[in-house]
Design an enzyme around this catalytic site. Sequence first.
Site, PDB file in Angstrom:
ATOM      1  N   HIS A  94      -2.205  -0.965  10.128  1.00  0.00           N
ATOM      2  CA  HIS A  94      -1.752  -2.324  10.403  1.00  0.00           C
ATOM      3  C   HIS A  94      -0.523  -2.269  11.302  1.00  0.00           C
ATOM      4  O   HIS A  94       0.261  -1.313  11.231  1.00  0.00           O
ATOM      5  CB  HIS A  94      -1.364  -3.057   9.115  1.00  0.00           C
ATOM      6  N   GLU A 120       0.818  -1.220   0.000  1.00  0.00           N
ATOM      7  CA  GLU A 120       0.000   0.000   0.000  1.00  0.00           C
ATOM      8  C   GLU A 120       0.849   1.267   0.000  1.00  0.00           C
ATOM      9  O   GLU A 120       0.473   2.273   0.614  1.00  0.00           O
ATOM     10  CB  GLU A 120      -0.999   0.003   1.170  1.00  0.00           C
TER      11      GLU A 120
END
Length: 406
Positions: free
Chosen positions: A272, A49
Amino acid sequence: MEGDPTLRLRVFDLNCWAIRYLSKRRQERIWLIGDMLCQEDFDLVLLQEVWSERDYSDLKVKLGGCYPFSHYFRSGVIGSGLCVFSRFPILDTLLYQYSLNGYPYMLQHGDWFCGKSVGLIIIKISGIIFNIYVTHLHAEYCREKDTYLPHRLVQTWELAQFIRHTSKAADVVLLGGDLNMHPEDVGIRLLRGWTGLQDAFSEATHFEGCEDGCTLVPNNCFTDKSELLPFPLGIRIDYILYKAISSFMVKCEELKTTTGAAPGMDVPFSDHEAVMATLHIQRRGQAAGAALATAEPMLADVVTEARTEVGVGLRAAQRQRYSSGRMALLALLLLLLQAMAALGALAGLDAGQPFPKLSFCLLAFLAIGILLLATGLHLFHTMEVKMLHSTEEQMRMVLQTLQERP
């Protein structure tokens, strides 16, 4: 160190959640990640990402002194988001883009535009050849009604096949990434069973970090708490998986995860938690061969379960293809009727009646729009049907082979 029979490798894996204009405090977090990586002595850094190549370029400049070798994998409309930083020279790279990746009309999710892929880099350390894979699979979004499960299983199958067919010359295989699957999910069981990869969390001698190794946790300020209500401790969807292929053995000595905010800051590195593994690679007396774990008794059941889910997705795609095809046909019939009405008006068949040009044009534009949209959907779902059918057929052949073994 050339020829040294033992080696320790420190690996860092993180889904950075760096989407330009959308991710919160993105630039600040990118710099925090860079600062932390400069302070640590990881050998490999696997990131997902990192959607903006500008962010990758900033990291490359910042990390250049510590990680002189790097690669960014480009795919899709906005990019795969995958990149790797390494202390060791990268000998070769390869990218495989998954054949299915959600739906282009699901704009609120956006996975289709990312071109989800698996990237491979090959490095050589102390005479040991490493195949390093980094990937990011389609997100789940709703566990109770997981519309994307068939697509994610196709991605998992293609990932497993890609690893099998590209790792034959390697000594050690390493996979890191956001797999968007829980450890007990059929996709993880299929991936591990078909490739023989071991889970660093399960095999680690020492663990430190979030409970149960969770990487998406409720106390992260960027996490949507409502999505984690069924999981009070969080979920583990980010993994470091590994295996030795030739005459080497690999053990995970230590596994860590980050736990919330960056040191001295009020913001975490990402939504995360990062995963950090210390792997010990050692040469053993005799070659283990390149045998994969396809002889596991439960593998046939796992393939059967995965094939069933892919079949469910195939039938749903066939229904969507039929519906979009029917819509396109109706729009085409409407255009034909309008064309006949226009020809009749020109021939004077409706003499004395005013021809409603504005309404006629608006209806024609509407019919053309529906025809184009429905045709596009029909073509997309036709491709989806082909990919799902192809994967189901591959699984059928593998299942037949497994069942024929004594």
